[in-house]
Design an enzyme around this catalytic site. Structure first.
Site, PDB file in Angstrom:
ATOM      1  N   ALA A  67     -30.414  20.618 105.630  1.00  0.00           N
ATOM      2  CA  ALA A  67     -30.041  21.188 106.921  1.00  0.00           C
ATOM      3  C   ALA A  67     -28.947  22.228 106.660  1.00  0.00           C
ATOM      4  O   ALA A  67     -28.246  22.154 105.644  1.00  0.00           O
ATOM      5  CB  ALA A  67     -29.532  20.088 107.841  1.00  0.00           C
ATOM      6  N   GLY A 110     -32.020  17.389 104.277  1.00  0.00           N
ATOM      7  CA  GLY A 110     -33.069  17.602 105.270  1.00  0.00           C
ATOM      8  C   GLY A 110     -34.340  18.167 104.638  1.00  0.00           C
ATOM      9  O   GLY A 110     -35.440  17.968 105.156  1.00  0.00           O
ATOM     10  N   GLU A 113     -36.162  15.260 103.456  1.00  0.00           N
ATOM     11  CA  GLU A 113     -36.672  14.549 104.645  1.00  0.00           C
ATOM     12  C   GLU A 113     -37.873  15.284 105.247  1.00  0.00           C
ATOM     13  O   GLU A 113     -38.835  14.654 105.689  1.00  0.00           O
ATOM     14  CB  GLU A 113     -35.533  14.407 105.671  1.00  0.00           C
ATOM     15  CG  GLU A 113     -34.470  13.428 105.169  1.00  0.00           C
ATOM     16  CD  GLU A 113     -33.172  13.494 105.960  1.00  0.00           C
ATOM     17  OE1 GLU A 113     -32.674  14.615 106.216  1.00  0.00           O
ATOM     18  OE2 GLU A 113     -32.653  12.422 106.331  1.00  0.00           O
ATOM     19  N   GLU A 133     -26.148  14.249 101.130  1.00  0.00           N
ATOM     20  CA  GLU A 133     -25.270  14.327 102.308  1.00  0.00           C
ATOM     21  C   GLU A 133     -23.943  13.606 102.072  1.00  0.00           C
ATOM     22  O   GLU A 133     -22.917  13.971 102.638  1.00  0.00           O
ATOM     23  CB  GLU A 133     -25.974  13.724 103.534  1.00  0.00           C
ATOM     24  CG  GLU A 133     -27.151  14.529 104.060  1.00  0.00           C
ATOM     25  CD  GLU A 133     -28.479  14.143 103.433  1.00  0.00           C
ATOM     26  OE1 GLU A 133     -28.482  13.497 102.360  1.00  0.00           O
ATOM     27  OE2 GLU A 133     -29.520  14.501 104.017  1.00  0.00           O
TER      28      GLU A 133
HETATM   29  N1  CAA Z   1     -26.818  24.977 104.122  1.00  0.00           N
HETATM   30  C1  CAA Z   1     -26.313  26.225 104.188  1.00  0.00           C
HETATM   31  N2  CAA Z   1     -26.255  27.059 103.138  1.00  0.00           N
HETATM   32  C2  CAA Z   1     -26.710  26.596 101.956  1.00  0.00           C
HETATM   33  C3  CAA Z   1     -27.233  25.301 101.805  1.00  0.00           C
HETATM   34  C4  CAA Z   1     -27.272  24.458 102.957  1.00  0.00           C
HETATM   35  N3  CAA Z   1     -27.785  23.235 102.929  1.00  0.00           N
HETATM   36  N4  CAA Z   1     -27.598  25.115 100.503  1.00  0.00           N
HETATM   37  C5  CAA Z   1     -27.315  26.275  99.876  1.00  0.00           C
HETATM   38  N5  CAA Z   1     -26.772  27.170 100.737  1.00  0.00           N
HETATM   39  C6  CAA Z   1     -26.345  28.544 100.445  1.00  0.00           C
HETATM   40  C7  CAA Z   1     -25.036  28.580  99.686  1.00  0.00           C
HETATM   41  O1  CAA Z   1     -23.928  28.457 100.564  1.00  0.00           O
HETATM   42  C8  CAA Z   1     -25.127  29.921  99.019  1.00  0.00           C
HETATM   43  O2  CAA Z   1     -24.797  30.906  99.962  1.00  0.00           O
HETATM   44  P1  CAA Z   1     -23.854  32.163  99.515  1.00  0.00           P
HETATM   45  O3  CAA Z   1     -24.691  32.910  98.489  1.00  0.00           O
HETATM   46  O4  CAA Z   1     -23.659  32.930 100.785  1.00  0.00           O
HETATM   47  O5  CAA Z   1     -22.615  31.575  98.928  1.00  0.00           O
HETATM   48  C9  CAA Z   1     -26.608  30.074  98.710  1.00  0.00           C
HETATM   49  O6  CAA Z   1     -27.290  29.158  99.563  1.00  0.00           O
HETATM   50  C10 CAA Z   1     -26.959  29.734  97.276  1.00  0.00           C
HETATM   51  O7  CAA Z   1     -26.429  28.448  96.991  1.00  0.00           O
HETATM   52  P2  CAA Z   1     -25.476  28.142  95.744  1.00  0.00           P
HETATM   53  O8  CAA Z   1     -24.685  29.344  95.378  1.00  0.00           O
HETATM   54  O9  CAA Z   1     -24.703  26.899  96.069  1.00  0.00           O
HETATM   55  O10 CAA Z   1     -26.583  27.863  94.618  1.00  0.00           O
HETATM   56  P3  CAA Z   1     -26.460  26.920  93.322  1.00  0.00           P
HETATM   57  O11 CAA Z   1     -27.673  27.209  92.526  1.00  0.00           O
HETATM   58  O12 CAA Z   1     -25.120  27.045  92.696  1.00  0.00           O
HETATM   59  O13 CAA Z   1     -26.562  25.420  93.916  1.00  0.00           O
HETATM   60  C11 CAA Z   1     -27.467  23.657  95.331  1.00  0.00           C
HETATM   61  C12 CAA Z   1     -27.727  24.971  94.553  1.00  0.00           C
HETATM   62  C13 CAA Z   1     -27.164  22.518  94.345  1.00  0.00           C
HETATM   63  C14 CAA Z   1     -28.733  23.348  96.117  1.00  0.00           C
HETATM   64  C15 CAA Z   1     -26.244  23.862  96.273  1.00  0.00           C
HETATM   65  O14 CAA Z   1     -26.450  25.032  97.046  1.00  0.00           O
HETATM   66  C16 CAA Z   1     -26.020  22.720  97.243  1.00  0.00           C
HETATM   67  O15 CAA Z   1     -25.460  21.710  96.858  1.00  0.00           O
HETATM   68  N6  CAA Z   1     -26.460  22.887  98.526  1.00  0.00           N
HETATM   69  C17 CAA Z   1     -26.227  21.909  99.567  1.00  0.00           C
HETATM   70  C18 CAA Z   1     -27.161  20.708  99.416  1.00  0.00           C
HETATM   71  C19 CAA Z   1     -26.848  19.700 100.502  1.00  0.00           C
HETATM   72  O16 CAA Z   1     -25.764  19.155 100.574  1.00  0.00           O
HETATM   73  N7  CAA Z   1     -27.862  19.412 101.358  1.00  0.00           N
HETATM   74  C20 CAA Z   1     -27.713  18.484 102.452  1.00  0.00           C
HETATM   75  C21 CAA Z   1     -27.355  19.218 103.711  1.00  0.00           C
HETATM   76  S1  CAA Z   1     -26.951  18.133 105.063  1.00  0.00           S
HETATM   77  C22 CAA Z   1     -28.437  17.570 105.641  1.00  0.00           C
HETATM   78  O17 CAA Z   1     -29.492  17.946 105.167  1.00  0.00           O
HETATM   79  C23 CAA Z   1     -28.342  16.602 106.808  1.00  0.00           C
HETATM   80  C24 CAA Z   1     -29.657  15.972 107.208  1.00  0.00           C
HETATM   81  O18 CAA Z   1     -30.005  14.865 106.772  1.00  0.00           O
HETATM   82  C25 CAA Z   1     -30.519  16.607 108.202  1.00  0.00           C
END
Ligand code: CAA
Length: 259
Positions: A67, A110, A113, A133
């Protein structure tokens, strides 16, 4: 599939309705606008009598990294409750036609999911799965604690959800989270091929078979078996059942019409 600004891209290939998630700058993070367009498109394919199977794909780099965290960061409990963002997920859950997922790269939160809402999952060997998360102070909210536990069992689900660790594609297929793992160059073409194979079957039988499998997650065995039997008998009211069985007896390929 050419519009750079569209949150989802769509096309059809025979009886397969294709949807591609398209927020490459944020690894296909799922914001409410994207989810609402996705639900609407899936419902449109579900109603389209020319579409038998839906193929949902991300990019090679990311199926979806969860998400959209930016969208949620400053929300309150009340605003989250009031906007009811998971209502769109309920619409996706109600899709009756088979949904094939073509998954490569990040499949997290998400994203994982959403994948678990799909029926047949073709994963690239580079795909990584997780419910991270916990790293951002929350927990899965779109079914992760329920569906991941049913897929992996309690010990693995607890490991993934509480530690936030990622599973490799090899682990995911070993534990039954995905259907098949293929080389990354082929993840989309393989998923399309699988979609075409499924689309060559009788569309009503496909829908009822999906309904039967999903019922297994909602009912005790005796009730599920009873339900299955009724679905099975119902198919004898279709022309496709006559065509399928007669074609077998006449040693020819069946021509299903979805009637
Ligand atoms: N939401 C918003 N933006 C996101 C995102 C997310 N879930 N995942 C990645 N991005 C964005 C980053 O902020 C980044 O943006 P910028 O270039 O503007 O900085 C871009 O995508 C590229 O990401 P990274 O630079 O972080 O890429 P990476 O290769 O270094 O890492 C990753 C990749 C491990 C997937 C890392 O991006 C990450 O940990 N993302 C978040 C994963 C996460 O926590 N997901 C759960 C979200 S909460 C949820 O899903 C709730 C639910 O149950 C519904």
């Amino acid at each position: 599939m050419s519009n750079d600004d569209a949150l989802i891209l769509t096309e059809t290939d025979g009886h397969v309705g294709i949807i591609r998630l398209n927020r490459p700058k944020v690894l296909n993070a799922l914001n409410p606008e994207l989810m609402s367009m996705l639900a609407a498109q899936m419902e449109a394919y579900d109603k389209d009598s020319n579409i038998y199977v839906i193929l949902l794909s991300g990019s090679e780099k990311a199926w979806a990294a969860g998400a959209d965290i930016g969208d949620m960061a400053e929300q309150s409990a009340i605003s989250m409750y009031e906007r009811d963002q998971f209502a769109t997920w309920e619409r996706i859950k109600r899709v009756k036609k088979p949904v094939v997922a073509a998954v490569s790269g990040w499949c997290l939160g998400g994203g994982c999911e959403l994948m678990m809402h799909c029926d047949v999952i073709i994963a690239s060997e580079t795909a990584q799965f997780g419910q991270p998360e916990i790293n951002i102070g929350v927990m899965p909210g779109a079914g992760g604690t329920q569906r991941l536990t049913r897929a992996l069992g309690k010990a693995m689900a607890m490991d993934v959800i509480l530690s936030g660790r990622f599973l490799t594609a090899a682990e995911a297929v070993h534990h039954g989270l995905v259907s098949r793992v293929v080389p990354k160059e082929h993840f989309y073409t393989e998923a399309l091929k699988v979609s075409q194979v499924i689309a060559s079957k009788g569309p009503i039988a496909l829908r009822l078979a999906k309904e039967g499998v999903l019922k297994a997650f909602e009912t005790p065995l005796s009730e599920g078996l009873e339900y299955e039997r009724k679905l099975f008998y119902t198919l004898f009211a279709t022309e496709d059942q006559k065509e399928g069985m007669r074609a077998f007896m006449e040693k020819r390929k069946p021509e299903f019409k979805g009637r």
